[in-house]
Design a protein around this motif. Structure first.
Motif, PDB file in Angstrom:
ATOM      1  N   THR A  88      -5.059  18.785   5.764  1.00  0.00           N
ATOM      2  CA  THR A  88      -4.944  18.178   7.091  1.00  0.00           C
ATOM      3  C   THR A  88      -3.643  18.582   7.768  1.00  0.00           C
ATOM      4  O   THR A  88      -3.625  18.951   8.951  1.00  0.00           O
ATOM      5  CB  THR A  88      -5.015  16.653   6.979  1.00  0.00           C
ATOM      6  OG1 THR A  88      -6.273  16.283   6.410  1.00  0.00           O
ATOM      7  CG2 THR A  88      -4.861  15.988   8.335  1.00  0.00           C
TER       8      THR A  88
ATOM      9  N   ALA B 107      -3.263  20.842  11.130  1.00  0.00           N
ATOM     10  CA  ALA B 107      -2.619  20.260  12.307  1.00  0.00           C
ATOM     11  C   ALA B 107      -1.427  21.108  12.753  1.00  0.00           C
ATOM     12  O   ALA B 107      -1.229  21.343  13.954  1.00  0.00           O
ATOM     13  CB  ALA B 107      -2.170  18.830  12.009  1.00  0.00           C
TER      14      ALA B 107
ATOM     15  N   THR C 132      -1.515  22.835  16.526  1.00  0.00           N
ATOM     16  CA  THR C 132      -0.492  22.501  17.518  1.00  0.00           C
ATOM     17  C   THR C 132       0.482  23.665  17.726  1.00  0.00           C
ATOM     18  O   THR C 132       0.920  23.926  18.847  1.00  0.00           O
ATOM     19  CB  THR C 132       0.277  21.246  17.096  1.00  0.00           C
ATOM     20  OG1 THR C 132       0.730  21.390  15.738  1.00  0.00           O
ATOM     21  CG2 THR C 132      -0.599  20.011  17.200  1.00  0.00           C
TER      22      THR C 132
ATOM     23  N   VAL D 229      -5.735  18.706  18.118  1.00  0.00           N
ATOM     24  CA  VAL D 229      -5.868  18.300  16.708  1.00  0.00           C
ATOM     25  C   VAL D 229      -6.921  17.204  16.513  1.00  0.00           C
ATOM     26  O   VAL D 229      -7.052  16.667  15.419  1.00  0.00           O
ATOM     27  CB  VAL D 229      -4.523  17.808  16.128  1.00  0.00           C
ATOM     28  CG1 VAL D 229      -3.517  18.924  16.090  1.00  0.00           C
ATOM     29  CG2 VAL D 229      -3.980  16.613  16.910  1.00  0.00           C
TER      30      VAL D 229
ATOM     31  N   ALA E  94      -2.058  14.126   9.932  1.00  0.00           N
ATOM     32  CA  ALA E  94      -2.128  14.865  11.194  1.00  0.00           C
ATOM     33  C   ALA E  94      -1.015  14.427  12.140  1.00  0.00           C
ATOM     34  O   ALA E  94      -0.406  15.241  12.840  1.00  0.00           O
ATOM     35  CB  ALA E  94      -3.493  14.661  11.844  1.00  0.00           C
TER      36      ALA E  94
ATOM     37  N   VAL F 107       1.817  16.645  14.166  1.00  0.00           N
ATOM     38  CA  VAL F 107       1.872  16.603  15.630  1.00  0.00           C
ATOM     39  C   VAL F 107       3.263  16.188  16.100  1.00  0.00           C
ATOM     40  O   VAL F 107       3.838  16.776  17.028  1.00  0.00           O
ATOM     41  CB  VAL F 107       0.797  15.639  16.167  1.00  0.00           C
ATOM     42  CG1 VAL F 107       0.998  15.372  17.657  1.00  0.00           C
ATOM     43  CG2 VAL F 107      -0.596  16.208  15.931  1.00  0.00           C
TER      44      VAL F 107
END
Length: 422
Positions: A180, A184, A188, A216, A254, A258
């Motif tokens: 994950t 992510a 991004t 995402v 995630a 981010v």
């Protein structure tokens, strides 16, 4: 004498083990496909009854099943585990159809042959098509969050690349949280990089949070959170709590990626002016939600008709929510009403065992997640404005609760077998 005609008094521990193994395999395949614990138990009990096992007791979590089978004075308890928690809507539908079509009497060999046929069926879509579906889903989200055309195209590219890598790592058995975070970071990072390159050769673009966060959203663990909530509503806390905990772990993984990459670029969270007439805005809502839901459904390996039906349901509910908000209905109430509508429509579209309700509910409900408060919370954290950050997080949390409450209410209204303990 055939296997099915062996008198009950002559059944030994070996034969009970064969029947118990067939029951356990059914449960493991349903669990690995991503369906709710209630359906896993229902299928295992149906197979046990068809095999002539007098009592079947199951304990199901996110990755484990404990099964006790009893026949006469003999019983057998076994424990099995899976190490992958994925979603395969096509397999969920095939296994549910298998459960519904079980004959009154069958044999372990017949069960295994039917399960072999389901297990051998490959994924409906290639890795590239699966990645494109994820990109379309996130692009639909971006459109609903008022992203510009160029931002939507970059979201499509970034999310598609992230899903391609995520699927590859998952099939290799890489750690779920690590998968994950890598996906992510890639999505991004690619979003920021492509916008930066566009700025070098043309007019500079502000990195607006609507597109950045949308890149995402293919990582949303909708099946885990929704099936976990439905399990807890059935007082099945061993399954429900583990599913919700897994979903929250994925969200946090995630979220860390981010947040970390957002430190590299200032995010614009200003409210973009909407100057469209209401009827034009309704078209934007309808198209964006339809594409978003269809993308998620195809990403979950749904057959085309199933995916399109989920998209229609999601579109109707999303437009209804925004029209309620135009009438000054609070967003949480409007979201709950929209999700009740999703549950009712999913039950109607799946009537007669056409498709499992959950395969229509989850994709349709994902577009109800509010994007703007999530954007503002990320930026507020970067600016150390913790009051605004907590406010944004609470808005997302309340909307998430409204989604889950609406789906539970719809389930109580449409599935009497689920609603009553027997």
């Amino acid at each position: 004498m055939t296997e099915a005609s062996v008198p009950e008094v002559q059944i030994d521990s070996v034969e009970l083990g064969r029947r118990s193994g067939a029951i356990m395999r059914t449960g493991l395949m349903m669990l690995e496909a991503g369906t709710a614990s209630y359906r896993v138990k229902q299928a295992m009990s149906a197979v046990g009854e068809s095999l002539g096992v007098e009592q079947v007791h199951e304990q199901v979590t996110l990755t484990e099943i404990t099964l006790t089978s009893r026949l006469g004075h003999r019983f057998r308890t076994e424990v099995a585990e899976i190490r992958r928690a994925g979603v395969n809507a096509d397999r969920i539908a095939a296994l549910d159809r298998f459960r519904r079509e079980l004959p009154e009497k069958t044999t372990p060999g017949d069960i295994h042959r039917a399960l072999d046929a389901i297990e051998r069926k490959p994924a409906r879509y290639s890795p590239l098509l699966n990645a494109a579906a994820a990109g379309a889903a996130c692009g639909g989200f971006a459109a609903l969050n008022q992203a510009h055309i160029i931002e939507i195209l970059v979201v499509f590219l970034s999310a598609g690349a992230g899903q391609y890598v995520r699927r590859h790592l998952a099939h290799k058995g890489f750690n779920a949280l690590g998968t994950t975070m890598i996906a992510a970071f890639l999505a991004t990072g690619l979003y920021l990089g492509v916008l930066g390159l566009i700025g070098l050769v043309g007019h500079g673009l502000e990195v607006h949070a609507s597109g950045y966060i949308s890149s995402v959203l293919f990582l949303l663990p909708g099946f885990a959170l929704i099936t976990g909530t439905l399990d807890m509503a059935k007082l099945d806390f061993s399954a429900g709590l583990t599913r919700v905990a897994f979903g929250l772990m994925i969200v946090m993984g995630a979220g860390v990626a981010v947040w970390a990459l957002s430190l590299m670029s200032s995010l614009d969270t200003s409210q973009r002016e909407v100057t469209l007439a209401l009827w034009v805005q309704i078209i934007v809502w309808a198209v964006g939600s339809f594409v978003g839901v269809a993308g998620f459904a195809f990403m979950f390996n749904s057959p085309p008709r199933m995916a399109l039906n989920a998209a229609w349901i999601g579109m109707v509910a999303y437009v209804a929510r925004h029209l309620l908000q135009e009438l000054d209905v609070p967003i949480q109430m409007a979201t709950a009403i929209a999700c009740i509508l999703i549950g009712i429509l999913a039950a109607i579209f799946s009537s007669g065992g056409r498709w499992p309700v959950i395969t229509l509910q989850v994709p349709a409900a994902l577009v109800q997640i509010p994007g703007v408060p999530a954007h503002e919370a990320i930026v507020a954290l970067n600016e150390a404005d913790y009051t605004a950050a907590v406010s944004g997080i609470l808005q997302v949390l309340l909307a998430g609760i409204a989604i889950l409450v609406g789906l539970v209410i719809a389930k109580l209204m449409t599935d009497w077998e689920w609603s009553f303990e027997r």
